[in-house]
Scaffold this motif. Structure first.
Motif, PDB file in Angstrom:
ATOM      1  N   ARG A 248       0.824  -1.201   0.000  1.00  0.00           N
ATOM      2  CA  ARG A 248       0.000   0.000   0.000  1.00  0.00           C
ATOM      3  C   ARG A 248       0.867   1.264   0.000  1.00  0.00           C
ATOM      4  NH1 ARG A 248      -5.411  -1.114   1.077  1.00  0.00           N
ATOM      5  NH2 ARG A 248      -5.776  -3.265   1.742  1.00  0.00           N
ATOM      6  N   LYS A 249       1.966   1.236   0.769  1.00  0.00           N
ATOM      7  CA  LYS A 249       2.859   2.391   0.784  1.00  0.00           C
ATOM      8  C   LYS A 249       3.504   2.598  -0.581  1.00  0.00           C
ATOM      9  CE  LYS A 249       5.385   3.521   4.240  1.00  0.00           C
ATOM     10  NZ  LYS A 249       6.419   3.539   5.281  1.00  0.00           N
ATOM     11  N   GLU A 250       3.874   1.490  -1.239  1.00  0.00           N
ATOM     12  CA  GLU A 250       4.466   1.584  -2.566  1.00  0.00           C
ATOM     13  C   GLU A 250       3.457   2.128  -3.570  1.00  0.00           C
ATOM     14  OE1 GLU A 250       7.586   1.513  -5.120  1.00  0.00           O
ATOM     15  OE2 GLU A 250       7.635   1.006  -2.977  1.00  0.00           O
ATOM     16  N   ALA A 251       2.204   1.691  -3.443  1.00  0.00           N
ATOM     17  CA  ALA A 251       1.155   2.185  -4.342  1.00  0.00           C
ATOM     18  C   ALA A 251       0.941   3.680  -4.151  1.00  0.00           C
ATOM     19  CB  ALA A 251      -0.141   1.424  -4.089  1.00  0.00           C
TER      20      ALA A 251
ATOM     21  N   HIS B 172       3.571   5.656  -5.957  1.00  0.00           N
ATOM     22  CA  HIS B 172       3.291   5.746  -7.393  1.00  0.00           C
ATOM     23  C   HIS B 172       2.222   6.785  -7.685  1.00  0.00           C
ATOM     24  CE1 HIS B 172       5.961   2.640  -8.660  1.00  0.00           C
ATOM     25  NE2 HIS B 172       5.353   1.682  -7.973  1.00  0.00           N
ATOM     26  N   ARG B 173       1.287   6.951  -6.737  1.00  0.00           N
ATOM     27  CA  ARG B 173       0.223   7.938  -6.943  1.00  0.00           C
ATOM     28  C   ARG B 173       0.642   9.325  -6.484  1.00  0.00           C
ATOM     29  NH1 ARG B 173      -3.175   3.749  -4.681  1.00  0.00           N
ATOM     30  NH2 ARG B 173      -3.297   4.938  -2.747  1.00  0.00           N
ATOM     31  N   GLY B 174       1.848   9.428  -5.907  1.00  0.00           N
ATOM     32  CA  GLY B 174       2.349  10.726  -5.487  1.00  0.00           C
ATOM     33  C   GLY B 174       1.821  11.189  -4.147  1.00  0.00           C
TER      34      GLY B 174
END
Length: 208
Positions: A184-187, A190-192
């Protein structure tokens, strides 16, 4: 479960019969949305219930994701109409004690307990319970409590597996929550989104 070929579906454990027909309809829809199919199951409990189990490619699946998938697959199912009777559609995440349906699932969850059934005899049995010791190219090695005269480690070919599921343990819960948190943190990166926005949303980090 017998295999039914679905274009772009890398699962080694697939559906048969009506479940396979439904999988062929919903899998391309899911793939186009950035999700992957885990399992389709039509059951007759409390009327007909169609369960579609899915997840994002990073392994996460939120309530909002389930709602999004439900809205997308419903029209596709209405067009092809594979189910003759009225049914209730249920979209869910795989859960912590999840089914293992891809080779990558076995490698991702190596070290954890699993129970599985095979379609053919392997080491003179069809049911196995043990720890995933190694996930190779053609087989998964299970480390089990062996009876007298049995080898504690057995290699089960992927093409012989009919069903496999993780067994819920404290270690699995910790590992699953940690993996989910990292994904979730990585996602969010990616979404900024920033850590501050995550904290504002009431999300907390779970230490592994």
């Amino acid at each position: 479960m017998a295999e039914s070929v679905t274009d772009g579906d890398d699962r080694i454990i697939r559906e048969s019969g009506i479940d396979a027909r439904i999988a062929m309809i919903v899998e391309p829809v899911l793939r186009g949305m950035g999700f992957r199919l885990v399992r389709v199951r039509l059951s007759g409990q409390n009327g007909l219930t169609l369960q579609i189990m899915a997840e994002r490619n990073d392994g996460t699946m939120t309530v909002e994701d389930c709602e999004e998938v439900s809205r997308a697959v419903s029209p596709a199912l209405d067009v092809d109409d594979p189910i003759e009777k009225a049914y209730h559609l249920e979209v869910s995440s795989p859960g912590i004690d999840r089914p293992l349906v891809r080779k990558s699932d076995f490698s991702t969850w190596a070290g954890h307990l699993v129970k599985m059934e095979t379609a053919t005899l392997v080491a003179e049995r069809k049911r196995f319970k043990g720890r995933i010791a190694e996930a190779g190219e053609d087989a998964v090695v299970i480390e089990r409590e062996a009876a007298y005269g049995e080898e504690p480690r057995v290699a089960v070919p992927y093409d012989a597996i009919a069903e496999a599921r993780l067994i819920l343990t404290d270690d699995l819960i910790r590992d699953a929550l940690s993996k989910d948190n990292r994904a979730r943190k990585e996602a969010k990166k990616h979404r900024g989104e920033t850590d501050e926005s995550a904290e504002a949303a009431g999300e907390t980090e779970i230490e592994s």
